[in-house]
Design an enzyme around this catalytic site. Structure first.
Site, PDB file in Angstrom:
ATOM      1  N   ASP A 237       0.861  -1.203  -0.156  1.00 12.02           N
ATOM      2  CA  ASP A 237       0.018  -0.147  -0.098  1.00 12.02           C
ATOM      3  C   ASP A 237       1.015   1.135  -0.007  1.00 12.02           C
ATOM      4  O   ASP A 237       2.074   1.211   0.447  1.00 12.02           O
ATOM      5  CB  ASP A 237      -0.951   0.007   1.218  1.00 12.02           C
ATOM      6  CG  ASP A 237      -2.024  -1.037   1.006  1.00 12.02           C
ATOM      7  OD1 ASP A 237      -2.255  -1.532   0.144  1.00 12.02           O
ATOM      8  OD2 ASP A 237      -2.242  -1.588   1.994  1.00 12.02           O
ATOM      9  N   TYR A 303       4.789  -9.033   7.882  1.00 15.17           N
ATOM     10  CA  TYR A 303       4.459  -7.740   7.934  1.00 15.17           C
ATOM     11  C   TYR A 303       4.452  -7.408   9.420  1.00 15.17           C
ATOM     12  O   TYR A 303       4.691  -8.230  10.477  1.00 15.17           O
ATOM     13  CB  TYR A 303       2.959  -7.600   7.703  1.00 15.17           C
ATOM     14  CG  TYR A 303       2.589  -7.846   6.244  1.00 15.17           C
ATOM     15  CD1 TYR A 303       2.541  -6.991   5.308  1.00 15.17           C
ATOM     16  CD2 TYR A 303       2.205  -9.199   6.012  1.00 15.17           C
ATOM     17  CE1 TYR A 303       2.042  -7.202   3.998  1.00 15.17           C
ATOM     18  CE2 TYR A 303       2.219  -9.504   4.700  1.00 15.17           C
ATOM     19  CZ  TYR A 303       1.746  -8.436   3.618  1.00 15.17           C
ATOM     20  OH  TYR A 303       1.500  -8.810   2.400  1.00 15.17           O
ATOM     21  N   TYR A 373      -4.719  -9.965   2.214  1.00 24.97           N
ATOM     22  CA  TYR A 373      -5.088  -8.527   2.559  1.00 24.97           C
ATOM     23  C   TYR A 373      -4.927  -8.606   4.071  1.00 24.97           C
ATOM     24  O   TYR A 373      -5.998  -8.951   4.752  1.00 24.97           O
ATOM     25  CB  TYR A 373      -6.442  -7.971   2.121  1.00 24.97           C
ATOM     26  CG  TYR A 373      -6.403  -8.024   0.520  1.00 24.97           C
ATOM     27  CD1 TYR A 373      -5.761  -6.977  -0.375  1.00 24.97           C
ATOM     28  CD2 TYR A 373      -6.898  -9.186  -0.005  1.00 24.97           C
ATOM     29  CE1 TYR A 373      -5.807  -6.971  -1.534  1.00 24.97           C
ATOM     30  CE2 TYR A 373      -7.074  -8.940  -1.666  1.00 24.97           C
ATOM     31  CZ  TYR A 373      -6.478  -8.038  -2.288  1.00 24.97           C
ATOM     32  OH  TYR A 373      -6.502  -8.138  -3.628  1.00 24.97           O
TER      33      TYR A 373
END
Ligand SMILES: [Zn+2]
Ligand SMILES: [Zn+2]
Length: 412
Positions: A237, A303, A373
């Site tokens: 993103d 992440y 996601y």
């Protein structure tokens, strides 16, 4: 120049020679009737041996040749010149020659083959391409190749000009993105589609720059390319940083004028220009097939996610344990629905742990399958991701920040 005649040709080929010898063919086109005999000879040499064998006078250049119309006789000067001129100002070392022919001429050649009864013919087009290639090699020192050329020359015979195709140059690397305002690629203004309007201040862009534009800058200046295409192994993103060893990418330089690139110099210029917003590692030359491999790779990713939510750490840990035991059904998030088809995908969180927790906030390190996601997995996306961490914990959660820690591709 006359050598002893040792060309041993089959009886049937003598008959072909007799039928064709007085039809006004040039020595190149006559010799080509026997193109698959007498390995290692040029076509005029083949012609000479067949006519000698038949006791026929040698054939010459024949401007009215019914197959080529004298083309092979003119090959050395105008066509080689046209090739060299077509590529002026462009760096090239490997090339391929092709040609566009009047279809009637090609059909005439085929009907003559039938009439003369040859089984050994080579077509005028492939001979022309090869002979032009040899002459271009001799004049320029470049290499005629069939595989991975830098440029392709198409000799348009009826029109009398050469069309040039310059193949792209590819560079592979990994990028780290340390700035939470940068999109990966150039993002055209949605209102004007890139033409420039009041909304975008005439730039045609939604964001002033991008990872692609920052990386492309020094390469565009060094190569004089007309543009770039940026192929990332996925994308993060805009507001996510890309850390760790960085994300693999291939930069494609479109129609470059210079192909020899000093990668060490590019690295230095990039460092100066990117001003800490982007870092590029492991630059090396690449090739077209790597674009496909980079685009089709499905590496797991790690992440770090900052979450706002009032939950005791022990409960978060329980929720994560539950989450690891089951697949996630993710319907395409509304925020990406404009570029992805709306469907439900099954994904997994491979590992997850709490790294920090305090005052209604906690930070997670998680590793997921490609295409998960993460923001939606934490927040639930209004029930479009099920189960989500929020649904497992039974409390609303909000992602405060997200960084990609690693793209676990197999390379390096
Ligand atoms: Zn000819
Ligand atoms: Zn605009």
């Amino acid at each position: 120049m006359t050598e002893p005649i040792t060309f041993d040709i089959p009886e049937a080929a003598r008959a072909t020679g007799q039928r064709a010898a007085d039809r006004g063919l040039c020595s190149e086109c006559f010799g080509r009737l026997f193109g698959r005999l007498g390995h290692g000879l040029t076509n005029p040499e083949r012609a000479r041996r067949v006519t000698d064998l038949l006791g026929h006078p040698p054939l010459g250049e024949a401007p009215e040749c019914p197959v080529c119309g004298g083309l092979f006789g003119r090959l050395s000067t105008p066509w080689v010149d046209r090739v060299v001129r077509a590529a002026e100002g462009v760096e090239w070392h490997r090339f391929t020659c092709g040609s566009r022919w009047d279809p009637e001429r090609l059909a005439r050649e085929e009907s003559l083959w039938i009439e003369f009864g040859t089984e050994w013919g080579e077509s005028a087009r492939s001979a022309f391409n090869r002979e032009l290639g040899k002459k271009v090699e001799a004049v320029t020192g470049a290499a005629g190749v069939t595989d991975r050329p830098d440029v392709v020359f198409l000799a348009d015979l009826p029109v009398g000009r050469v069309e040039l195709t310059v193949l792209p140059v590819y560079v592979r690397g990994r990028y780290r993105k340390l700035d939470r305002t940068l999109p990966q690629t150039r993002w055209p203004c949605r209102r004007c589609q890139g033409r420039g309007c009041d909304t975008c201040g005439g730039t045609g862009k939604t964001y002033p720059t991008s990872v692609e534009e920052i990386i492309a800058g020094p390469f565009l200046r060094a190569t004089g390319a007309e543009g770039t295409r940026f192929h990332g192994m996925g994308r993060e993103d805009i507001d996510a940083r890309m850390l760790g060893r960085g994300r693999p990418f291939v930069l494609e330089l479109v129609r470059p004028r210079v192909r020899t690139i000093d990668l060490a110099r590019m690295q230095t210029e990039l460092a100066a220009e990117a001003a800490g917003r982007v870092e590029v590692l492991e630059l090396r030359p690449s090739e077209a097939p790597e674009v496909v491999r980079v685009k089709e790779a499905t590496p797991e990713k790690s992440y770090r996610v900052g979450v706002v939510g009032v939950v005791p750490v022990a409960k978060v840990n329980e929720g994560l344990e539950l989450a690891l035991r089951q697949a996630i059904a993710q319907r395409t998030p509304t925020r990406v629905a404009h570029r992805r088809s709306d469907r439900v995908r099954t994904r997994r969180v491979v590992s997850a742990r709490v790294v920090e927790a305090a005052d209604g906030r906690f930070t997670l390190d998680i590793r997921t399958e490609a295409g998960t996601y993460v923001k939606e997995w934490v927040e639930g996306d209004g029930g479009r991701t099920e189960p989500s961490l929020s649904s497992l914990l039974g409390v609303p959660l909000k992602v405060e920040f997200l960084d990609v820690l690693e793209v676990h591709d197999t390379e390096g």
